[in-house]
Enzyme design. Structure first.
Site, PDB file in Angstrom:
ATOM      1  N   ASP A  80       0.814  -1.214   0.000  1.00  0.00           N
ATOM      2  CA  ASP A  80       0.000   0.000   0.000  1.00  0.00           C
ATOM      3  C   ASP A  80       0.854   1.275   0.000  1.00  0.00           C
ATOM      4  O   ASP A  80       0.410   2.343   0.401  1.00  0.00           O
ATOM      5  CB  ASP A  80      -0.967  -0.001   1.194  1.00  0.00           C
ATOM      6  CG  ASP A  80      -0.230  -0.204   2.511  1.00  0.00           C
ATOM      7  OD1 ASP A  80       0.997  -0.446   2.475  1.00  0.00           O
ATOM      8  OD2 ASP A  80      -0.874  -0.113   3.562  1.00  0.00           O
ATOM      9  N   HIS A 106      21.027  15.957 -25.677  1.00  0.00           N
ATOM     10  CA  HIS A 106      19.570  15.829 -25.827  1.00  0.00           C
ATOM     11  C   HIS A 106      18.939  17.103 -25.295  1.00  0.00           C
ATOM     12  O   HIS A 106      19.540  17.833 -24.503  1.00  0.00           O
ATOM     13  CB  HIS A 106      19.056  14.609 -25.051  1.00  0.00           C
ATOM     14  CG  HIS A 106      19.518  14.554 -23.615  1.00  0.00           C
ATOM     15  ND1 HIS A 106      18.909  15.270 -22.612  1.00  0.00           N
ATOM     16  CD2 HIS A 106      20.568  13.920 -23.025  1.00  0.00           C
ATOM     17  CE1 HIS A 106      19.540  15.043 -21.468  1.00  0.00           C
ATOM     18  NE2 HIS A 106      20.562  14.242 -21.693  1.00  0.00           N
ATOM     19  N   GLU A 134      29.363  16.656 -18.720  1.00  0.00           N
ATOM     20  CA  GLU A 134      28.062  17.079 -19.241  1.00  0.00           C
ATOM     21  C   GLU A 134      27.666  18.447 -18.695  1.00  0.00           C
ATOM     22  O   GLU A 134      27.652  18.663 -17.485  1.00  0.00           O
ATOM     23  CB  GLU A 134      26.993  16.048 -18.845  1.00  0.00           C
ATOM     24  CG  GLU A 134      25.579  16.440 -19.255  1.00  0.00           C
ATOM     25  CD  GLU A 134      24.551  15.342 -18.999  1.00  0.00           C
ATOM     26  OE1 GLU A 134      24.728  14.562 -18.041  1.00  0.00           O
ATOM     27  OE2 GLU A 134      23.567  15.291 -19.760  1.00  0.00           O
ATOM     28  N   TYR A 165      34.704   5.604 -22.524  1.00  0.00           N
ATOM     29  CA  TYR A 165      34.513   4.530 -21.549  1.00  0.00           C
ATOM     30  C   TYR A 165      35.350   3.338 -21.998  1.00  0.00           C
ATOM     31  O   TYR A 165      35.101   2.774 -23.066  1.00  0.00           O
ATOM     32  CB  TYR A 165      33.033   4.126 -21.485  1.00  0.00           C
ATOM     33  CG  TYR A 165      32.108   5.339 -21.394  1.00  0.00           C
ATOM     34  CD1 TYR A 165      31.747   5.875 -20.157  1.00  0.00           C
ATOM     35  CD2 TYR A 165      31.634   5.961 -22.557  1.00  0.00           C
ATOM     36  CE1 TYR A 165      30.928   6.995 -20.077  1.00  0.00           C
ATOM     37  CE2 TYR A 165      30.821   7.089 -22.489  1.00  0.00           C
ATOM     38  CZ  TYR A 165      30.469   7.599 -21.257  1.00  0.00           C
ATOM     39  OH  TYR A 165      29.662   8.713 -21.190  1.00  0.00           O
ATOM     40  N   ARG A 179      32.765  11.031 -18.412  1.00  0.00           N
ATOM     41  CA  ARG A 179      31.777  11.832 -19.160  1.00  0.00           C
ATOM     42  C   ARG A 179      31.778  13.216 -18.536  1.00  0.00           C
ATOM     43  O   ARG A 179      31.943  13.351 -17.315  1.00  0.00           O
ATOM     44  CB  ARG A 179      30.381  11.194 -19.086  1.00  0.00           C
ATOM     45  CG  ARG A 179      29.283  12.029 -19.747  1.00  0.00           C
ATOM     46  CD  ARG A 179      27.996  11.255 -20.046  1.00  0.00           C
ATOM     47  NE  ARG A 179      27.277  10.822 -18.864  1.00  0.00           N
ATOM     48  CZ  ARG A 179      27.237   9.578 -18.413  1.00  0.00           C
ATOM     49  NH1 ARG A 179      27.899   8.617 -19.046  1.00  0.00           N
ATOM     50  NH2 ARG A 179      26.552   9.263 -17.330  1.00  0.00           N
ATOM     51  N   ASP A 207      26.692  11.621 -12.428  1.00  0.00           N
ATOM     52  CA  ASP A 207      25.722  12.222 -13.354  1.00  0.00           C
ATOM     53  C   ASP A 207      24.456  12.424 -12.540  1.00  0.00           C
ATOM     54  O   ASP A 207      23.740  11.458 -12.236  1.00  0.00           O
ATOM     55  CB  ASP A 207      25.490  11.260 -14.534  1.00  0.00           C
ATOM     56  CG  ASP A 207      24.522  11.839 -15.572  1.00  0.00           C
ATOM     57  OD1 ASP A 207      23.824  12.827 -15.263  1.00  0.00           O
ATOM     58  OD2 ASP A 207      24.466  11.277 -16.681  1.00  0.00           O
ATOM     59  N   ASP A 231      20.811  18.484 -15.624  1.00  0.00           N
ATOM     60  CA  ASP A 231      21.443  17.214 -16.004  1.00  0.00           C
ATOM     61  C   ASP A 231      22.939  17.479 -16.184  1.00  0.00           C
ATOM     62  O   ASP A 231      23.365  17.973 -17.236  1.00  0.00           O
ATOM     63  CB  ASP A 231      20.806  16.702 -17.302  1.00  0.00           C
ATOM     64  CG  ASP A 231      21.347  15.342 -17.715  1.00  0.00           C
ATOM     65  OD1 ASP A 231      22.083  14.723 -16.922  1.00  0.00           O
ATOM     66  OD2 ASP A 231      21.025  14.902 -18.842  1.00  0.00           O
ATOM     67  N   HIS A 260      27.376   6.697 -27.171  1.00  0.00           N
ATOM     68  CA  HIS A 260      26.121   7.459 -27.142  1.00  0.00           C
ATOM     69  C   HIS A 260      26.287   8.769 -27.916  1.00  0.00           C
ATOM     70  O   HIS A 260      27.393   9.139 -28.298  1.00  0.00           O
ATOM     71  CB  HIS A 260      25.671   7.725 -25.697  1.00  0.00           C
ATOM     72  CG  HIS A 260      26.696   8.441 -24.850  1.00  0.00           C
ATOM     73  ND1 HIS A 260      26.943   9.783 -24.954  1.00  0.00           N
ATOM     74  CD2 HIS A 260      27.520   7.985 -23.866  1.00  0.00           C
ATOM     75  CE1 HIS A 260      27.865  10.133 -24.070  1.00  0.00           C
ATOM     76  NE2 HIS A 260      28.249   9.060 -23.403  1.00  0.00           N
ATOM     77  N   GLU A 296      27.425  16.283 -23.782  1.00  0.00           N
ATOM     78  CA  GLU A 296      27.941  15.283 -22.859  1.00  0.00           C
ATOM     79  C   GLU A 296      28.728  14.151 -23.516  1.00  0.00           C
ATOM     80  O   GLU A 296      28.341  12.992 -23.450  1.00  0.00           O
ATOM     81  CB  GLU A 296      26.786  14.691 -22.056  1.00  0.00           C
ATOM     82  CG  GLU A 296      25.599  14.216 -22.903  1.00  0.00           C
ATOM     83  CD  GLU A 296      24.511  13.568 -22.039  1.00  0.00           C
ATOM     84  OE1 GLU A 296      24.843  12.667 -21.260  1.00  0.00           O
ATOM     85  OE2 GLU A 296      23.334  13.983 -22.167  1.00  0.00           O
ATOM     86  N   HIS A 331      24.131   3.926 -17.541  1.00  0.00           N
ATOM     87  CA  HIS A 331      23.066   4.292 -16.599  1.00  0.00           C
ATOM     88  C   HIS A 331      23.187   3.499 -15.309  1.00  0.00           C
ATOM     89  O   HIS A 331      22.209   2.966 -14.782  1.00  0.00           O
ATOM     90  CB  HIS A 331      21.686   4.114 -17.247  1.00  0.00           C
ATOM     91  CG  HIS A 331      21.408   5.156 -18.294  1.00  0.00           C
ATOM     92  ND1 HIS A 331      20.417   5.041 -19.240  1.00  0.00           N
ATOM     93  CD2 HIS A 331      22.000   6.353 -18.553  1.00  0.00           C
ATOM     94  CE1 HIS A 331      20.425   6.107 -20.028  1.00  0.00           C
ATOM     95  NE2 HIS A 331      21.378   6.919 -19.636  1.00  0.00           N
ATOM     96  N   HIS A 356      15.213  14.016 -20.642  1.00  0.00           N
ATOM     97  CA  HIS A 356      15.345  13.848 -22.097  1.00  0.00           C
ATOM     98  C   HIS A 356      14.098  14.506 -22.660  1.00  0.00           C
ATOM     99  O   HIS A 356      13.063  13.868 -22.834  1.00  0.00           O
ATOM    100  CB  HIS A 356      15.422  12.368 -22.481  1.00  0.00           C
ATOM    101  CG  HIS A 356      16.641  11.690 -21.904  1.00  0.00           C
ATOM    102  ND1 HIS A 356      16.708  10.360 -21.620  1.00  0.00           N
ATOM    103  CD2 HIS A 356      17.854  12.198 -21.550  1.00  0.00           C
ATOM    104  CE1 HIS A 356      17.907  10.071 -21.125  1.00  0.00           C
ATOM    105  NE2 HIS A 356      18.625  11.163 -21.072  1.00  0.00           N
TER     106      HIS A 356
HETATM  107  N1  GLY Z   1      21.362  11.672 -17.053  1.00  0.00           N
HETATM  108  C1  GLY Z   1      20.982  11.030 -18.222  1.00  0.00           C
HETATM  109  C2  GLY Z   1      21.665  11.614 -19.376  1.00  0.00           C
HETATM  110  O1  GLY Z   1      22.694  12.230 -19.234  1.00  0.00           O
HETATM  111  O2  GLY Z   1      21.196  11.532 -20.473  1.00  0.00           O
HETATM  112 MN    MN Z   2      22.134  13.980 -20.322  1.00  0.00          MN
HETATM  113 MN    MN Z   3      23.267  13.147 -17.424  1.00  0.00          MN
END
Ligand code: GLY
Ligand code: MN
Ligand code: MN
Length: 434
Positions: free
Chosen positions: A36, A351, A405, A385, A403, A257, A268, A347, A381, A240, A358
């Site tokens: 619940d 975005h 960003e 890796y 990374r 991140d 982000d 990647h 970003e 992720h 996103h």
């Molecule tokens: N935090 C998710 C991305 O960087 O797209």
């Molecule tokens: Mn991002």
């Molecule tokens: Mn991110």
């Protein structure tokens, strides 16, 4: 945010809707976490964008040129017992005044009232396919209306994705929205700095996550915009990664991140730093490549450039850099053509950012990368890796994930890096951690 801002958005929506149409915008359903206990409620981004209302169990309707008023809300009625147990409700009267709705009905009456609002309209805008239960309910009502066609009523014969209008609107951020985004970014900036200062060899990833969350919460950002990623060493190579459960060993990098959500708007930001405060030679070499790639990409975020230009610029720097370090070999064209670089940079470079991390908005128009325009906010970003699972690599590079960003606003003159206060160069990071 002021009521007028939401009214302005609804007016804009109305001006873009087809003749004789109606828009039906549900909010997110509540979701059970276990037994619940529910997950914290977060309104649907489109619903929030048009109403500013953050209660569950409600729905908005926009009907252009409706003589009795164009904006209708269905929501929960006030209820003393329920409010003692679960919290305050705006109620019908409150929604009329607080949201500027022309008519407010109890959500329990939705299925009785909705048919009358949609019959004889030609088309319905909804977030098609987003909420199964809502879709089923709507289809049931449309069938019901259709079955009465002998009495002269006509069911709408076209469904249109609400996103065809709202995504374009949401893509361009005005000053009011930028205020919320900047606030989310400022809180996140402080959080990243706090985590850098807290780090030490052997720290658990969740301790750094706790530092981030503490800063978010202290500033009224009760939720992150997405689950924070805190990955030490090899864990940084999982894009992720959210387990956040391991110790970060002496000599390892840690990738964080994390972004706050403020007033439903997201930040982000990613930074990668040595847990003990100083980069090794290998870490430095790879970090410098990512940093140069990011700088090259950010320079490409400007009016009249297209969406893919930042990514192409970052990719070129990364490929050349990995060739210099003899991690990749061959001609640059061939490496890009065969996509062999994707072993280390898998990647895209960014975005849209807004109510959703996103965020909505097309990246291509008529199959062409779209052009940057003032008011758009994008992340930049790039990353490298080098997982231990890559066997044909000199082991000194293995287990390094980086990374960087930032959140970039396109302006008339060029761009503004909204997250530039988070330390980023090697010397800035080593200094703040010393
Ligand atoms: N935090 C998710 C991305 O960087 O797209
Ligand atoms: Mn991002
Ligand atoms: Mn991110």
């Amino acid at each position: 945010m002021e009521l007028g801002e939401f009214r302005r958005r609804r007016e804009e929506l109305i001006s873009r809707m087809a003749p004789e149409s109606v828009a039906i915008i549900p909010t997110s359903p509540e979701k059970i976490r276990n037994k619940d206990v529910f997950y914290p409620f977060r309104p649907d981004s489109d619903f929030f964008y048009l109403t500013g209302f953050n209660e569950p169990h409600c729905l908005a309707i926009v009907i252009p040129d409706r003589p009795q008023g164009e904006f209708i809300i269905f929501c929960r009625e006030r209820n003393k017992d329920a409010e003692i147990w679960h919290g305050r409700r705006l109620g019908l009267e409150g929604a009329r005044e607080g949201l500027g709705a022309n008519h407010v009905f109890p959500i329990e009456d939705l299925e009785d009232i909705l048919p009358g609002l949609i019959e004889n309209k030609k088309q319905i805008y909804t977030p098609m396919g987003r909420y199964q239960e809502f879709d089923n309910m709507l289809m049931k009502l449309v069938r019901q209306i259709d079955s009465q066609n002998r009495s002269g009523v006509h069911a709408p014969d076209r469904f249109l994705a609400l996103s065809t209008i709202l995504d374009e609107m949401r893509l361009f951020k005005n000053e009011v929205e930028l205020k919320s985004i900047k606030k989310a970014i400022d809180i996140t900036t402080e959080a990243h700095i706090a985590a850098m200062k807290k780090a030490y060899a052997g720290v658990f990833e969740f301790e750094l996550e706790a530092e981030i969350m503490a800063v978010f919460m202290r500033h009224g950002a009760r939720s992150p915009a997405y689950p924070s990623i805190v990955g030490g060493g090899e864990n940084a190579c999982i894009l992720h990664y959210t387990d956040n459960k391991d110790r970060v060993a002496d000599g390892e990098l840690v990738l964080i991140d994390a972004g706050a959500e403020y007033g439903c708007y997201a930040a982000d930001i990613t930074r990668t730093f040595p847990v003990n405060g100083s980069f090794t030679a290998e870490q430095k070499a790879l970090y410098e490549i990512v940093l140069l790639a990011q700088q090259a990409a950010i320079e490409k975020v400007k009016h009249y450039n297209n969406w893919d230009e930042p990514h192409s610029a970052a990719l070129l720097v990364i490929v050349e850099g990995l060739k210099d370090l003899e991690i990749l070999s061959g001609s640059t064209e061939e490496i890009i053509e065969t996509e062999i670089y994707k072993k280390f940079f898998m990647h895209k470079t960014g975005h849209w950012l807004g109510l959703d991390v996103h965020d909505v908005g097309d990246y291509k128009i008529d199959n062409q990368w779209r052009i940057f325009e003032p008011g758009m906010v994008t992340t930049v970003e790039p990353g490298i890796y080098i997982s231990q699972s890559e066997v044909n690599i000199d082991p000194r590079w293995s287990g390094i994930g980086i990374r960087i960003e930032d959140d970039i606003l396109v302006t008339k003159e060029g761009n503004l890096n909204l997250s530039k206060k988070v330390p980023k160069t090697i010397s800035q990071i080593e200094e703040i951690m010393s």
